[in-house]
Design an enzyme around this catalytic site. Structure first.
Site, short mmCIF file in Angstrom:
data_model
loop_
_atom_site.label_atom_id
_atom_site.label_comp_id
_atom_site.label_asym_id
_atom_site.label_seq_id
_atom_site.Cartn_x
_atom_site.Cartn_y
_atom_site.Cartn_z
N TYR A 68 0.82 -1.22 0.00
CA TYR A 68 0.00 0.00 0.00
C TYR A 68 0.85 1.26 0.00
CZ TYR A 68 -4.47 -2.16 -0.17
OH TYR A 68 -5.57 -2.85 -0.64
N GLN A 102 -15.18 2.51 -8.59
CA GLN A 102 -14.51 1.42 -7.88
C GLN A 102 -13.09 1.84 -7.55
OE1 GLN A 102 -15.35 -2.55 -10.01
NE2 GLN A 102 -15.88 -0.98 -11.50
N HIS A 128 -15.25 1.32 -3.07
CA HIS A 128 -14.18 0.49 -2.51
C HIS A 128 -13.25 1.26 -1.58
CE1 HIS A 128 -14.75 -2.50 -6.08
NE2 HIS A 128 -15.71 -2.57 -5.19
N CYS A 136 -8.60 2.19 11.92
CA CYS A 136 -8.11 1.35 13.02
C CYS A 136 -8.88 0.03 13.03
CB CYS A 136 -8.26 2.07 14.35
SG CYS A 136 -7.86 1.02 15.75
N THR A 201 -14.02 -0.48 -16.74
CA THR A 201 -14.08 -1.55 -15.74
C THR A 201 -14.24 -2.88 -16.44
OG1 THR A 201 -15.32 -2.52 -13.90
CG2 THR A 201 -16.54 -1.02 -15.34
#
Ligand code: NAD
Ligand code: ZN
Length: 254
Positions: A68, A102, A128, A136, A201
């Site tokens: 990420y 998305q 998404h 958290c 998409t």
């Protein structure tokens, strides 16, 4: 792509009362954001389906966070392309248009800012989640993420200031449910639209892939913009084959 097909699609959009636009990773490809299913979607030989899951995070949170952080760095350097800009400008002129994405990259919102899209226009529905948010695991508190991640952090795991539990990216992973109210608003918009414009998409990730069918189910039509055929193509009234960064300005321009 013939100009005739674009002209036909333009006439349909002109005649529509309400338009819903469903976008996927192809929308941001020309901004330099890799799609998941393209060849550049791989990272250190991992497929996204192996990393974007709750199981992967439980098993190896460091690896998932490294991925990420890499994606954040990559997307932070990207800008909205001509397709995002044309869509935002179209919404400024047609505030009854809803965008359901998305994508987690925030580039629609960035284009809205650049095109001066005002508060009368409904905010982009992010099915998404968002790449630049943390959540958290313990107390579910949401926080803004650093847009330019510090590579030194790769050895550590981010923790919640409130409860000390592990933070995770504020995105929806494979196998997880979508934010319910966002999905409900999106389904409503799809059902009540005359036209569903589907852009970039692969139409393989559910339930997003079914939104255009809510439009056709209620008597509306689909216009598809994609480089290649998808499972939705045969249901579309018009299919425009080509890059969205080139086609959307032609289709949605004034
Ligand atoms: P996908 O990767 O499955 O499919 C991309 C589609 O875009 C393909 O059908 C391809 O033919 C088309 N395409 C590629 N370049 C294009 C262009 N320039 N113009 C028009 N079409 C183009 O993407 P998906 O359907 O969005 O599903 C993947 C999932 O991955 C989503 O859930 C999304 O959250 C996530 N994702 C998001 C991003 C992002 O935020 N930009 C990037 C990659 C993946
Ligand atoms: Zn917490």
């Amino acid at each position: 792509m013939t100009t005739q097909e674009v002209q036909a699609a333009r006439r349909m959009l002109d005649a529509a009362r309400r338009v819903v636009v469903v976008t996927g990773a192809g929308m941001s490809a020309e901004s330099g954001v890799p799609t998941f299913r393209g060849e550049d979607g791989l990272w250190r030989n991992h497929r996204p389906e192996e990393l974007a899951t709750p199981g992967a995070f439980q098993h190896d949170p460091k690896l998932v966070w490294q991925w990420y952080r890499w994606r954040r760095g990559l997307v932070a350097a990207c800008e909205p392309n001509a397709g995002h800009r044309a869509l935002s400008a179209f919404r400024a002129r047609h505030p009854e248009t809803t965008v359901v994405t998305q994508n987690v990259d925030g580039l629609h919102q960035e284009a809205d800012r650049l095109e001066g899209v005002g508060p009368a226009v409904s905010p982009v529905l992010e099915l998404h989640g968002r790449l630049f948010g943390d959540r958290c695991q313990g107390c579910h508190r949401r926080t803004e993420a650093n847009r330019t991640p510090d590579p030194d952090l790769d050895a550590t795991l981010p923790r919640c200031d409130d409860c000390g539990d592990l933070l995770r990216p504020d995105v929806v992973w494979f196998g997880e449910g979508l934010p319910r109210s966002v999905l409900e608003t999106a389904v409503d918009a799809a059902r009540t639209a005359d036209i569903c414009l589907v852009v970039g998409t692969s139409a393989r990730v559910q339930p997003a892939a079914s939104l255009p069918l809510a439009t056709t189910g209620a008597g509306g039509t689909i216009i598809e913009v994609n480089l290649s055929p998808t499972p939705l193509s045969r249901r579309a009234r018009v299919t425009l084959r080509g890059p969205s960064g080139e086609l959307l300005p032609e289709l949605l321009g004034p």
